[in-house]
Scaffold this motif. Sequence first.
Motif, short mmCIF file in Angstrom:
data_model
loop_
_atom_site.label_atom_id
_atom_site.label_comp_id
_atom_site.label_asym_id
_atom_site.label_seq_id
_atom_site.Cartn_x
_atom_site.Cartn_y
_atom_site.Cartn_z
N LEU A 1 0.83 -1.20 0.00
CA LEU A 1 0.00 0.00 0.00
C LEU A 1 0.87 1.26 0.00
O LEU A 1 1.83 1.38 0.77
N LYS B 1 -7.76 7.56 -0.96
CA LYS B 1 -7.55 6.46 -1.89
C LYS B 1 -6.05 6.24 -2.10
O LYS B 1 -5.31 7.20 -2.32
N ARG C 1 -3.11 -2.56 -2.79
CA ARG C 1 -4.52 -2.87 -2.68
C ARG C 1 -4.89 -3.24 -1.25
O ARG C 1 -4.02 -3.56 -0.43
N ILE C 2 -6.20 -3.19 -0.98
CA ILE C 2 -6.75 -3.50 0.34
C ILE C 2 -7.77 -4.61 0.18
O ILE C 2 -8.70 -4.49 -0.64
N ASP D 1 -11.53 -7.57 -2.63
CA ASP D 1 -10.74 -6.38 -2.93
C ASP D 1 -11.64 -5.15 -2.79
O ASP D 1 -12.59 -4.97 -3.56
N THR E 1 -10.28 -1.95 -2.61
CA THR E 1 -9.41 -0.80 -2.90
C THR E 1 -10.15 0.35 -3.55
O THR E 1 -9.93 1.51 -3.23
#
Length: 243
Positions: free
Chosen positions: A7, A57, A62-63, A69, A71
């Motif tokens: 991230l 953002k 990615r989260i 996902d 993101t």
Amino acid sequence: MLQLENLSFQVADESDTRKEIIRNLNLTIDNHRFIVITGPNGGGKSTLAKLIMGIEKPTGGRILFNGQDITEMSITQRARCGISFAFQQPVRFKGIKVRDLITLSAGDNLSTAGACEYLSRVGLCARDYIGRDVDASLSGGELKRIEIATVLARNTPLSVFDEPEAGIDLWSFNSLIKVFEELHDADDRRSLIIISHQERILNIADEIVVISGGQVKAQGRRENILPELLQDTGSCRFYQEMQ
């Protein structure tokens, strides 16, 4: 489970130079964990919390939340997935009563008595607050406690608190410590992430994550990490060494 993979988050300064706030950060938080994220001021802690909620953002990485996902999801979409957030400086809502805000957070036909119970849990006399407007007539500390009551009412799998102790008096802070312990003990699905420097909050965590320079500098069980933070004159030297 919450997973942050490589991230990154950058912002442009006044000269339009890109500044990295979060740098290729990797972090995994399992279900039913009480995590306290700490570290030096300006290290990226609050920014990380906002990235998790979708307030900011990421510019890279990615989260994932429970394998999905998220993101590119909005704040509303993440809230529907089961993530709650309590701001360091709570938002005021002109024209909305405390009762209505808590009922809206609960997502069902919560009774007045039920709303009062949430207020009592955060150290507020429900009789004095249930009918008040969520506006400038409330102090910062009162707003903070009301906001935490709304998070309790939402009862989501993941709750993120950005410095919940800010603006809270000592009696209410002691009550909040008990609330966090109860939240963690009451539900084997719920995870808590708290951004804090407070030793008493650090001391009840399952794990401590130290963020500095936009990266994870240490992560582990409380009994392994906390002694390092508190050595000698306290956490200041530890933070300085990481910068």
